[in-house]
Design a protein around this motif. Structure first.
Motif, PDB file in Angstrom:
ATOM      1  N   UNK A   1     -29.695  -5.062  -3.762  1.00  0.00           N
ATOM      2  CA  UNK A   1     -29.714  -3.652  -3.360  1.00  0.00           C
ATOM      3  C   UNK A   1     -28.654  -3.423  -2.298  1.00  0.00           C
ATOM      4  N   UNK A   2     -27.850  -2.375  -2.495  1.00  0.00           N
ATOM      5  CA  UNK A   2     -26.815  -2.008  -1.537  1.00  0.00           C
ATOM      6  C   UNK A   2     -27.263  -0.806  -0.709  1.00  0.00           C
ATOM      7  N   UNK A   3     -26.837  -0.720   0.547  1.00  0.00           N
ATOM      8  CA  UNK A   3     -27.119   0.480   1.332  1.00  0.00           C
ATOM      9  C   UNK A   3     -26.492   1.704   0.679  1.00  0.00           C
ATOM     10  N   UNK A   4     -27.115   2.853   0.848  1.00  0.00           N
ATOM     11  CA  UNK A   4     -26.569   4.091   0.297  1.00  0.00           C
ATOM     12  C   UNK A   4     -25.155   4.331   0.834  1.00  0.00           C
TER      13      UNK A   4
ATOM     14  N   UNK B   1     -21.452   2.829  -4.428  1.00  0.00           N
ATOM     15  CA  UNK B   1     -22.407   3.889  -4.740  1.00  0.00           C
ATOM     16  C   UNK B   1     -22.175   5.069  -3.786  1.00  0.00           C
ATOM     17  N   UNK B   2     -22.301   6.296  -4.331  1.00  0.00           N
ATOM     18  CA  UNK B   2     -22.073   7.527  -3.575  1.00  0.00           C
ATOM     19  C   UNK B   2     -20.706   7.486  -2.868  1.00  0.00           C
ATOM     20  N   UNK B   3     -20.676   7.567  -1.541  1.00  0.00           N
ATOM     21  CA  UNK B   3     -19.405   7.595  -0.826  1.00  0.00           C
ATOM     22  C   UNK B   3     -18.569   6.355  -1.114  1.00  0.00           C
ATOM     23  N   UNK B   4     -19.241   5.215  -1.278  1.00  0.00           N
ATOM     24  CA  UNK B   4     -18.515   3.989  -1.611  1.00  0.00           C
ATOM     25  C   UNK B   4     -17.853   4.078  -2.967  1.00  0.00           C
ATOM     26  N   UNK B   5     -18.531   4.694  -3.934  1.00  0.00           N
ATOM     27  CA  UNK B   5     -17.955   4.872  -5.269  1.00  0.00           C
ATOM     28  C   UNK B   5     -16.753   5.799  -5.213  1.00  0.00           C
TER      29      UNK B   5
ATOM     30  N   UNK C   1     -29.676   1.155  -7.252  1.00  0.00           N
ATOM     31  CA  UNK C   1     -30.960   1.836  -7.432  1.00  0.00           C
ATOM     32  C   UNK C   1     -31.721   1.915  -6.112  1.00  0.00           C
ATOM     33  N   UNK C   2     -32.590   2.929  -5.988  1.00  0.00           N
ATOM     34  CA  UNK C   2     -33.373   3.091  -4.779  1.00  0.00           C
ATOM     35  C   UNK C   2     -32.538   3.638  -3.633  1.00  0.00           C
ATOM     36  N   UNK C   3     -33.198   3.792  -2.489  1.00  0.00           N
ATOM     37  CA  UNK C   3     -32.524   4.255  -1.275  1.00  0.00           C
ATOM     38  C   UNK C   3     -32.813   3.269  -0.149  1.00  0.00           C
TER      39      UNK C   3
END
Length: 409
Positions: free
Chosen positions: A193-196, A262-266, A216-218
């Protein structure tokens, strides 16, 4: 050397026998009530078993006492060939020729939150094997296992440094990706799991399991939906060689790093192009000492400087695996309980801290328990390790890692 080893073993035997007698005292009776004298597994490695009187009944305990001052004995990480893989403790011990061992960290064990996303089997916390960082810690809200005691974190570890001294510490990831657009901070290393909003690095140590679970998840809810904003970049020999809109699966070649955002990282990774230069670096940094660790495993502390941590659970009784540190970090006490109704009660986390303290530990660390709790030993001429405790489900559960005891004699 022989005279020195004899002195160490004699002192260790005295400690182990005294530990057995403490265990007997915990049930309010003498050794005849269930305590047994210590048996030598290898020089400076002793095994004993005894009963503990607990709130929910009598628990049967198995104890390994390891003297790290003997240069022919060491502890290390038991682990499969991949972070995202599992095997039984006995199989791990046999593969690495350990003379004894117990299970290790809590881990990703269920797919109920995200149907269709493969269970990774990877552990919660950091892991170091033979001085090499294998992975960093998942966010607290993504971890598996009981509620953490106040002030503790998935970054907490039990480690043994290159100075052969055991400590409780906290390992934080320090990593970055140097690109033409600037330096990008890493938020993960081989984690389930990666941080948001972060970018994680995945190496050949990860294995072949899908990296999609990492998005996945937060940070506070493991069961939250998977992110729809993801991106993946593959770096080989200092250059970006591939990009993808979604995290992939399959083995990662040695010398290759896959970056998952993911999100900003993506969104940041989408700004990179094939053929551009990219240099990835990462390491685990100890936050409470400057020691270099040869071994580290995740879990959570329950005892510091001889005092139980405040807020430990004193209600939920379960089968436990735990480690005590004594003699200024030069001895380890590896504790595992019997499981199943036939073998009586378990311990609360608060009771684990109390028991470790009565066995002489100044610091204590709780590992995965329940069906994972396993202790194995291997006789000097035996080809395979034998299970010493009775696992809760009647058989060993495959786990992602463990603590192995190794002897050169």
């Amino acid at each position: 050397m022989a005279r020195r080893s004899w002195r160490i073993d004699r002192a260790l035997t005295a400690l182990a026998v005294s530990s057995v007698l403490v265990g007997a005292a915990l049930v309010g009776a003498g050794p005849a009530s269930g305590a047994q004298r210590a048996r030598t597994i290898a020089p400076s490695v002793l095994y004993s078993e005894f009963d503990i009187s607990a709130a929910k009944g009598v628990a049967r305990a198995h104890l390994l006492t390891v003297d790290l001052r003997n240069p022919q004995v060491r502890v290390g990480l038991l682990h499969p060939q991949a972070v995202a893989a599992r095997a039984t403790v006995s199989r791990l011990a046999d593969a690495q020729r350990a003379v004894a061992g117990v299970n290790g960290d809590f881990f990703d064990i269920t797919e109920s939150e995200h149907p269709g996303v493969a269970v990774t089997g990877a552990s919660d916390g950091p892991a170091i094997a033979d001085g090499r960082p294998l992975k960093a810690a998942v966010p607290n809200g993504q971890r598996f296992g009981p509620v953490l005691p106040p002030g503790t974190s998935t970054k907490d570890v039990l480690g043994v440094g290159t100075d052969r001294t055991a400590r409780l510490d906290r390992l934080t990831l320090s990593g970055s990706v140097s690109t033409p657009q600037g330096r990008l901070k890493l938020g993960g290393l081989n984690q389930f799991a990666l941080p948001q909003g972060s970018i994680g690095a995945y190496t050949s140590d990860w294995g072949s399991v899908s990296r999609r679970w990492a998005t996945c998840g937060t940070d506070s809810d493991r069961a939250a939906p998977c992110s729809k904003d993801t991106y993946e970049v593959t770096v080989r020999k200092g250059r970006i060689v591939a990009t993808a809109a979604r995290p992939g699966s399959g083995p990662i070649a040695a010398g290759t790093t896959v970056l998952v955002g993911r999100e900003a990282g993506a969104r940041t990774l989408r700004g990179l192009s094939e053929g551009e230069r990219a240099q990835v670096q990462h390491r685990l940094v100890a936050t409470t000492s400057r020691v270099r660790y040869s071994f580290a495993v995740g879990g959570f502390p329950v005892l510091r400087h001889g005092a139980p941590l405040p807020g430990l659970d004193a209600t939920t009784s379960a089968v436990r695996t735990a480690v005590g540190i004594t003699d200024s970090g030069h001895r380890l006490l590896l504790l595992a309980l019997d499981g199943g109704p036939r073998y009586r009660g378990g311990l609360t986390v608060a009771e684990v801290a109390s028991v470790l303290g009565k066995l002489g530990a100044t610091d204590g660390f709780n590992l995965d328990g329940g069906g994972s709790t396993t202790m194995v030993t291997r006789a000097s001429k035996a080809r395979a390790a034998s299970v010493r405790n009775h696992p809760s489900k009647g058989a060993q559960r495959p786990v992602p890692n463990g603590i192995g005891v190794f002897s050169t004699l």
